[in-house]
Design an enzyme around this catalytic site. Structure first.
Site, PDB file in Angstrom:
ATOM      1  N   HIS A 246       0.814  -1.213   0.000  1.00 43.47           N
ATOM      2  CA  HIS A 246       0.000   0.000   0.000  1.00 43.47           C
ATOM      3  C   HIS A 246       0.849   1.265   0.000  1.00 43.47           C
ATOM      4  CE1 HIS A 246       0.527  -0.441   4.479  1.00 43.47           C
ATOM      5  NE2 HIS A 246       0.607   0.868   4.408  1.00 43.47           N
ATOM      6  N   ASP A 274      -0.452  -7.440   0.675  1.00 43.31           N
ATOM      7  CA  ASP A 274       0.143  -6.147   1.037  1.00 43.31           C
ATOM      8  C   ASP A 274       1.656  -6.275   1.006  1.00 43.31           C
ATOM      9  OD1 ASP A 274       0.449  -3.537   1.685  1.00 43.31           O
ATOM     10  OD2 ASP A 274      -0.375  -3.677   3.721  1.00 43.31           O
ATOM     11  N   GLY A 354       3.467   5.615   9.278  1.00 44.06           N
ATOM     12  CA  GLY A 354       4.866   5.693   8.856  1.00 44.06           C
ATOM     13  C   GLY A 354       5.639   4.421   9.134  1.00 44.06           C
ATOM     14  N   SER A 356       4.522   1.491   8.334  1.00 35.88           N
ATOM     15  CA  SER A 356       4.177   0.537   7.289  1.00 35.88           C
ATOM     16  C   SER A 356       5.405   0.099   6.502  1.00 35.88           C
ATOM     17  CB  SER A 356       3.175   1.152   6.317  1.00 35.88           C
ATOM     18  OG  SER A 356       1.869   1.051   6.801  1.00 35.88           O
ATOM     19  N   SER A 371       1.926  -4.152   7.923  1.00 34.53           N
ATOM     20  CA  SER A 371       0.815  -3.761   7.061  1.00 34.53           C
ATOM     21  C   SER A 371      -0.046  -2.695   7.729  1.00 34.53           C
ATOM     22  CB  SER A 371      -0.033  -4.985   6.711  1.00 34.53           C
ATOM     23  OG  SER A 371      -1.194  -4.614   6.002  1.00 34.53           O
TER      24      SER A 371
END
Length: 402
Positions: A246, A274, A354, A356, A371
């Site tokens: 993402h 993801d 942030g 992720s 994720s």
């Protein structure tokens, strides 16, 4: 030409990019602390003695987040390392009777579910303990897959947070957000789940807050950017690094904390999955390190053996740095607002925007990339990660290990 500074990956994430400065080529602090050395792209790090004792700071971090004494943390790390090594052997010994496995912290043992009493002796011979269960892991996964298929055809209602196959519960567990239990759409989803399932369906309460991904708007001085999104680097692979899907689309340009060009997204999948793969070039290269952010020493990565349910796990991210917790569930479907993501692993580790893409690691074994989830690192929460081995398999990548 001066090589680019280190891009600092998130929480248990492998420090993916190293740097040289000046003609002498001194390595960055993070890489030097890990004992890594390189002479060019993808240069291997120096390999410390295997089986070295965990650092005192790592023990303290685990104790902080799991409420363990130093001795308990050291003992648990050793037990979990043994369980990870044992799990594939125990599964083979169980054969078609295999009903899933998990780490039991009270005994320090790997527990393996078996549907046939005749398979208990072979499994115990491997060193694992056993529990007789009604349904095999294949049956649980098949029941959960049928629910996934229905969600692909018609999106699950927003009041449903997630669902997973749970070997400990012996069925499929559906998490419903607090306060949404009486929603007509939620009740219809649960009725259909029970009607179509060949295994028990258990409904559990989830926080009222909906699960969200942990990307963030651009903030100066942070590790990597694509468009107006900041994320964290995951694990080094030969030729690049892996991160969350993402965070960017295939072809998208990636820049480092200093704004310099790193590479491009070579592949990306979200929702459904993801994960993403970013190439590395322009003076950047990969090293097999996860940044400890001063909380723990930077961690070398030596493999990707899968940690069992119940094991401790830590995460590294560019926003909240280093935090630890436990593996809560595997093969869980997360119902994000953008769409469902399948075959995720849920943890009790907190995260924030942030983080992720950052790394999840257990001991020295890579587990996955961050994720999303709910909550924060002040009040607590839960976070899902995309398992690393699936990413490596999909893109045909080789994990960069020490």
């Amino acid at each position: 030409m001066r090589r680019k500074p280190v891009v600092r990956a998130g929480l248990s994430a492998l420090l993916v990019l190293g740097a040289l400065s000046g003609a002498g080529g001194a390595f960055s602090t993070a890489a030097a602390a890990s004992g890594a050395a390189a002479s060019g792209a993808d240069a291997p790090a120096a390999k410390p003695a295997a089986g070295s004792a965990p650092s005192a700071t790592l023990v303290r971090a685990l104790g902080r987040d799991l409420g363990l004494t130093a001795d308990q943390a050291r003992e648990r790390l050793a037990q979990e390392a043994a369980a990870m090594k044992l799990a594939p052997k125990a599964e083979r010994a169980a054969g078609a009777s295999y009903g899933g496995s998990w780490f039991d912290a009270s005994s320090g043992k790997l527990v393996v579910g078996v549907t046939s009493a005749q398979r208990t002796a072979p499994v115990r011979a491997t060193g694992a303990t056993t529990r007789i269960v009604k349904h095999s892991a294949d049956a649980l996964d098949a029941a959960k897959a049928r629910l996934d298929d229905k969600a692909r055809k018609k999106a699950a209602p927003a009041g449903v947070s997630s669902w997973s196959a749970d070997p400990r519960a012996g069925g499929v567990v559906v998490k419903v957000r607090e306060g949404r239990e009486s929603d007509a759409a939620v009740r219809a989803f649960l009725r259909e789940a029970e009607r179509s399932s060949s295994v028990p369906v258990t409904v559990e309460k989830a926080p009222a807050q909906a699960p969200t991904t942990f990307a963030a708007g651009t903030v100066g001085g942070d590790p990597y950017y694509t468009g107006n999104v900041r994320c964290s680097i995951g694990f080094s692979v030969q030729g690049g690094f892996v991160t969350a899907g993402h965070c960017g689309k295939a072809g998208g340009s990636v820049s480092g904390w200093d704004g310099s060009y790193i590479g491009n997204f070579q592949g990306s999948s979200f929702p459904g999955n993801d994960y993403a793969y970013v190439s590395v070039g322009s003076g950047w290269w990969t090293v097999p390190v996860v940044l400890g952010w001063g909380t723990v020493p930077d961690q070398l990565v030596r493999g990707s053996a899968e940690a069992p349910i119940g094991a401790s796990i830590c995460r590294s991210g560019s926003t909240t740095h280093w935090h630890c917790g436990k593996v809560l569930a595997k093969n869980e479907t997360v119902n994000y607002s953008q769409g469902a993501v399948y075959q995720m692993t849920k943890t009790s580790v907190c995260a924030e925007g942030g983080d992720s893409g950052g790394s999840f690691i257990s001991g020295d074994q890579a587990q996955g990339v961050t994720s999303g989830g709910w909550g924060n690192c002040s009040s607590g929460g839960e976070t899902w990660y995309q398992p690393i081995n699936e990413i490596l398999s999909v893109y045909g990548l080789r994990l960069h290990t020490a």
